[in-house]
Design a protein around this motif. Structure first.
Motif, mmCIF file in Angstrom:
data_model
loop_
_atom_site.group_PDB
_atom_site.id
_atom_site.type_symbol
_atom_site.label_atom_id
_atom_site.label_comp_id
_atom_site.label_asym_id
_atom_site.label_seq_id
_atom_site.Cartn_x
_atom_site.Cartn_y
_atom_site.Cartn_z
ATOM 1 N N PRO A 105 -0.405 17.373 3.566
ATOM 2 C CA PRO A 105 0.770 17.139 3.699
ATOM 3 C C PRO A 105 1.349 17.611 5.361
ATOM 4 N N ASP A 106 0.685 18.682 6.222
ATOM 5 C CA ASP A 106 0.354 19.606 7.521
ATOM 6 C C ASP A 106 -0.179 19.155 8.424
ATOM 7 N N TYR A 107 0.138 18.898 9.661
ATOM 8 C CA TYR A 107 -0.954 18.207 10.574
ATOM 9 C C TYR A 107 -1.903 19.656 10.968
ATOM 10 N N ALA A 108 -1.067 20.536 10.606
ATOM 11 C CA ALA A 108 -2.122 21.849 10.891
ATOM 12 C C ALA A 108 -3.122 22.169 9.338
ATOM 13 N N ASP A 109 -3.170 22.018 8.360
ATOM 14 C CA ASP A 109 -3.836 21.637 6.976
ATOM 15 C C ASP A 109 -4.836 20.225 7.568
ATOM 16 N N PRO A 110 -5.760 21.117 7.563
ATOM 17 C CA PRO A 110 -7.500 20.546 7.575
ATOM 18 C C PRO A 110 -7.454 18.992 6.528
ATOM 19 N N GLY A 111 -8.469 18.211 7.063
ATOM 20 C CA GLY A 111 -8.615 17.202 6.200
ATOM 21 C C GLY A 111 -8.171 15.703 6.362
ATOM 22 N N ALA A 112 -8.934 14.765 6.349
ATOM 23 C CA ALA A 112 -7.893 13.586 6.674
ATOM 24 C C ALA A 112 -7.643 12.570 5.113
ATOM 25 N N PHE A 113 -6.393 12.030 5.794
ATOM 26 C CA PHE A 113 -5.668 11.023 4.382
ATOM 27 C C PHE A 113 -5.060 10.065 5.129
ATOM 28 N N VAL A 114 -5.039 9.220 4.425
ATOM 29 C CA VAL A 114 -4.605 8.040 4.785
ATOM 30 C C VAL A 114 -3.039 8.245 5.052
ATOM 31 N N THR A 115 -1.770 8.552 5.512
ATOM 32 C CA THR A 115 -0.550 8.823 5.646
ATOM 33 C C THR A 115 -0.062 7.528 6.090
ATOM 34 N N GLY A 116 -0.274 6.529 6.610
ATOM 35 C CA GLY A 116 0.297 5.067 7.053
ATOM 36 C C GLY A 116 -0.594 3.936 6.475
ATOM 37 N N ILE A 117 0.108 2.937 6.002
ATOM 38 C CA ILE A 117 -0.396 1.237 6.533
ATOM 39 C C ILE A 117 0.405 0.730 6.665
ATOM 40 N N THR A 118 -0.193 -0.406 7.012
ATOM 41 C CA THR A 118 0.667 -1.703 8.046
ATOM 42 C C THR A 118 -0.321 -3.327 7.316
ATOM 43 N N VAL A 119 0.895 -3.675 6.909
ATOM 44 C CA VAL A 119 0.473 -4.670 5.980
ATOM 45 C C VAL A 119 1.395 -5.822 7.384
ATOM 46 N N THR A 120 0.610 -7.246 8.093
ATOM 47 C CA THR A 120 1.299 -8.439 8.099
ATOM 48 C C THR A 120 1.144 -9.901 7.579
ATOM 49 N N ASP A 121 0.004 -9.236 6.411
ATOM 50 C CA ASP A 121 -0.925 -10.968 6.170
ATOM 51 C C ASP A 121 -0.471 -10.808 5.314
ATOM 52 N N PRO A 122 0.088 -11.760 4.457
ATOM 53 C CA PRO A 122 0.668 -12.481 3.540
ATOM 54 C C PRO A 122 -0.365 -12.532 2.095
ATOM 55 N N ALA A 123 -1.098 -12.637 2.505
ATOM 56 C CA ALA A 123 -2.637 -12.621 1.499
ATOM 57 C C ALA A 123 -2.681 -11.886 0.939
ATOM 58 N N VAL A 124 -2.000 -10.288 1.877
ATOM 59 C CA VAL A 124 -2.729 -8.815 1.140
ATOM 60 C C VAL A 124 -1.100 -8.861 0.043
ATOM 61 N N ARG A 125 -1.586 -8.193 -0.901
ATOM 62 C CA ARG A 125 -0.566 -7.764 -2.259
ATOM 63 C C ARG A 125 -0.333 -6.772 -2.851
ATOM 64 N N ARG A 178 14.738 -12.686 11.316
ATOM 65 C CA ARG A 178 15.811 -13.749 11.311
ATOM 66 C C ARG A 178 14.505 -15.004 11.663
ATOM 67 N N GLY A 179 14.646 -15.715 10.812
ATOM 68 C CA GLY A 179 13.792 -17.347 11.189
ATOM 69 C C GLY A 179 12.652 -17.081 11.163
ATOM 70 N N GLU A 180 11.675 -16.142 10.443
ATOM 71 C CA GLU A 180 10.035 -15.581 9.983
ATOM 72 C C GLU A 180 10.092 -16.082 8.699
ATOM 73 N N GLU A 181 8.756 -16.157 8.142
ATOM 74 C CA GLU A 181 8.133 -15.817 6.936
ATOM 75 C C GLU A 181 7.863 -15.208 6.138
ATOM 76 N N SER A 182 7.059 -14.617 7.226
ATOM 77 C CA SER A 182 6.429 -13.130 6.795
ATOM 78 C C SER A 182 7.643 -12.128 7.820
ATOM 79 N N GLY A 183 7.424 -10.716 6.721
ATOM 80 C CA GLY A 183 7.011 -9.833 7.827
ATOM 81 C C GLY A 183 6.131 -9.084 7.358
ATOM 82 N N THR A 184 7.323 -7.439 7.446
ATOM 83 C CA THR A 184 6.226 -6.296 7.594
ATOM 84 C C THR A 184 6.267 -5.160 6.715
ATOM 85 N N ILE A 185 4.941 -4.684 5.742
ATOM 86 C CA ILE A 185 5.069 -4.371 4.613
ATOM 87 C C ILE A 185 4.661 -2.583 5.111
#
Length: 199
Positions: A105-125, A178-185
């Protein structure tokens, strides 16, 4: 000849014991490497989700060699999901998924974790909704999963809507131009910086 056979046997036994000790050696958190399970990840993964990784997932020992790196992040790494790659110019394709991997939970901690996920593909649920879902569908799905939903910040008049759903250790943001059919999660787990590391 017998001494050589005994020496060879002792060497084989020593090599076996050494490899057994190394495979059972604990990771920095004290758990054997093969037994590390993040209970928070398992407990908070939203249902009906087709993502390859989940937020806060421990990926320190995951082999990303089959994934295409996304260039540009300092202080971590980003990878496109399976089947996605940057455009020939080096930008993101119109529809994709990419994962941000940092310490947590801190940049000074050890390890590697998924801390962000960006989705622009409407096929993904994610919890049954997609980037083409309506704001009402997003609100219903997130509240049904126990998250608190509020209006997000619309940073521009070009944004049709912006919503934010808050869980205990992460947030889910949904917006559409505005005007787009798909957005970003975007799913984000905040990372602290107690030592003021500058990247």
């Amino acid at each position: 000849m017998k001494r050589f056979a005994l020496f060879l046997s002792a060497l084989v036994i020593a090599a076996f014991l050494l490899s057994a000790c190394q495979s059972a050696s604990p990771a920095p958190d004290g758990k054997p490497l093969g037994e590390r399970v993040d209970p928070e990840t398992a407990a908070t993964r939203l249902p009906d989700t087709t993502l390859e990784f989940w937020i806060c997932e421990d990926v320190e020992h995951f082999d990303f060699s089959a994934y295409t790196p996304r260039i540009g992040l300092i202080g971590g790494k980003e990878y496109y999901g399976t089947g996605y790659a940057p455009t020939p110019e080096g930008g993101d394709p119109g529809r994709c998924v990419f994962y941000t991997v940092t310490r947590w939970p801190d940049y000074a901690d050890p390890g590697a974790f998924v801390t962000g996920i960006t989705v622009t593909d409407p096929a993904v649920r994610i919890a049954g909704i997609t980037t083409a879902s309506s704001p009402d569908e997003f609100r219903a799905a997130m509240e049904g999963a126990g998250l608190t939903v509020a209006d997000g910040e619309a940073l521009s008049d070009l944004i049709d809507f912006s919503l934010a759903a808050k869980a205990e250790s992460y947030s889910v943001f949904f917006s559409r131009a505005r005007g787009e059919e798909s957005g970003t999660i975007r799913i984000v787990a905040p990372v602290e910086n107690r030592e003021g590391i500058v990247y």
